[in-house]
Motif scaffolding. Sequence first.
Motif, PDB file in Angstrom:
ATOM      1  N   VAL A 182      27.514  48.592  63.714  1.00  0.00           N
ATOM      2  CA  VAL A 182      26.691  47.514  63.172  1.00  0.00           C
ATOM      3  C   VAL A 182      25.767  47.977  62.047  1.00  0.00           C
ATOM      4  N   TYR A 183      25.077  49.101  62.252  1.00  0.00           N
ATOM      5  CA  TYR A 183      24.199  49.600  61.188  1.00  0.00           C
ATOM      6  C   TYR A 183      25.038  50.263  60.099  1.00  0.00           C
ATOM      7  N   GLY A 184      24.724  49.932  58.845  1.00  0.00           N
ATOM      8  CA  GLY A 184      25.492  50.450  57.731  1.00  0.00           C
ATOM      9  C   GLY A 184      26.702  49.620  57.378  1.00  0.00           C
ATOM     10  N   ALA A 185      26.941  48.517  58.103  1.00  0.00           N
ATOM     11  CA  ALA A 185      28.094  47.667  57.818  1.00  0.00           C
ATOM     12  C   ALA A 185      27.932  46.964  56.471  1.00  0.00           C
ATOM     13  N   ARG A 186      29.050  46.756  55.792  1.00  0.00           N
ATOM     14  CA  ARG A 186      29.042  45.962  54.568  1.00  0.00           C
ATOM     15  C   ARG A 186      28.956  44.484  54.921  1.00  0.00           C
ATOM     16  N   ALA A 187      28.329  43.691  54.073  1.00  0.00           N
ATOM     17  CA  ALA A 187      28.172  42.258  54.307  1.00  0.00           C
ATOM     18  C   ALA A 187      28.708  41.481  53.109  1.00  0.00           C
ATOM     19  N   ALA A 188      29.690  40.633  53.352  1.00  0.00           N
ATOM     20  CA  ALA A 188      30.232  39.746  52.320  1.00  0.00           C
ATOM     21  C   ALA A 188      29.873  38.320  52.707  1.00  0.00           C
ATOM     22  N   ILE A 189      29.117  37.641  51.845  1.00  0.00           N
ATOM     23  CA  ILE A 189      28.592  36.320  52.164  1.00  0.00           C
ATOM     24  C   ILE A 189      29.214  35.293  51.228  1.00  0.00           C
ATOM     25  N   ALA A 190      29.882  34.291  51.790  1.00  0.00           N
ATOM     26  CA  ALA A 190      30.481  33.216  51.005  1.00  0.00           C
ATOM     27  C   ALA A 190      29.398  32.229  50.571  1.00  0.00           C
ATOM     28  N   PRO A 191      29.673  31.393  49.558  1.00  0.00           N
ATOM     29  CA  PRO A 191      28.665  30.431  49.100  1.00  0.00           C
ATOM     30  C   PRO A 191      28.167  29.479  50.188  1.00  0.00           C
ATOM     31  N   ASP A 192      28.979  29.241  51.228  1.00  0.00           N
ATOM     32  CA  ASP A 192      28.524  28.357  52.313  1.00  0.00           C
ATOM     33  C   ASP A 192      27.739  29.100  53.387  1.00  0.00           C
ATOM     34  N   GLY A 193      27.533  30.408  53.188  1.00  0.00           N
ATOM     35  CA  GLY A 193      26.754  31.192  54.130  1.00  0.00           C
ATOM     36  C   GLY A 193      27.573  31.968  55.134  1.00  0.00           C
TER      37      GLY A 193
END
Length: 276
Positions: A252-263
């Motif tokens: 969990v820590y250090g994970a990459r986060a990809a966020i779409a325009p809808d959240g």
Amino acid sequence: MLTLGELWEGHRLLDVGTGTGYSSALACARLGDSAVTTVDVDRYLTESAASRLVSIGRRPMVVTQDATEELPDEYDRIVSMVSVPRIPASWLSALRPGGRLVTTIAETGLILTADKTDDGGASGRIEWDRAAFMQTRSGADYPPQLDGLFQKIRDQEGEGFAVSPFPVLDVMQAWEVWSALTLHAPGIEHRTGVDDDGTRTSWMLHLDGSWARAETMPGARTSTVHQGGPRRLYDVLDQIRWYWVENGELPVYGARAAIAPDGTTTLSRGGWTLTL
């Protein structure tokens, strides 16, 4: 949180979760009063904070509203002192090109930082540092705790009985495990207790009626587990603990986060991936 927001002269900031006004005062000192907007759903808090800020010579814009709804302006930085289950689409709409947001994921110790991308979403990561805040709310108060379910199942045998190879864990104090568990099974309420003879007990409760009770006797390294309701919550916890034993860490820590325009937010690290 403000440090992770990387505030620089000329930035316009939205401070989510006014609280006492402390973070707004710090931001005003950094950016100037006119560059700071602070928002909270609780009118008592916003009015009290506004008065407190005026008393020290600070006058940011103070707004009373649900921070997950459409926001009053556009901002270069959005820094939240309350947590969200996933990034509100309204934050992404209000974030200027190249803007940055900082928040925590609800019921975890995970800090998410992300920079806006050309498609209207954002890209970032879960920081190695940790923090936890109250969750955003829309109504006058938070939902009640599961006291009724707890009293009903406190000493029940349950529909399922098993022996866990792990001793009872105070999940809320094991932030990495707590965070991973919440991502996989959000909404669990945790309680713990110690009997006079030293027996440690933990309970897991969920609004859907699922529950678990685990006990570890003094000197024991395993626990007896009783479970009921539609899901086996303790099984999910044990799976996470096995992952930790087998891999030496949780992803969990250090994970990459990809966020779409809808959240919609997808976290990934190594071969692990999860979408909020």
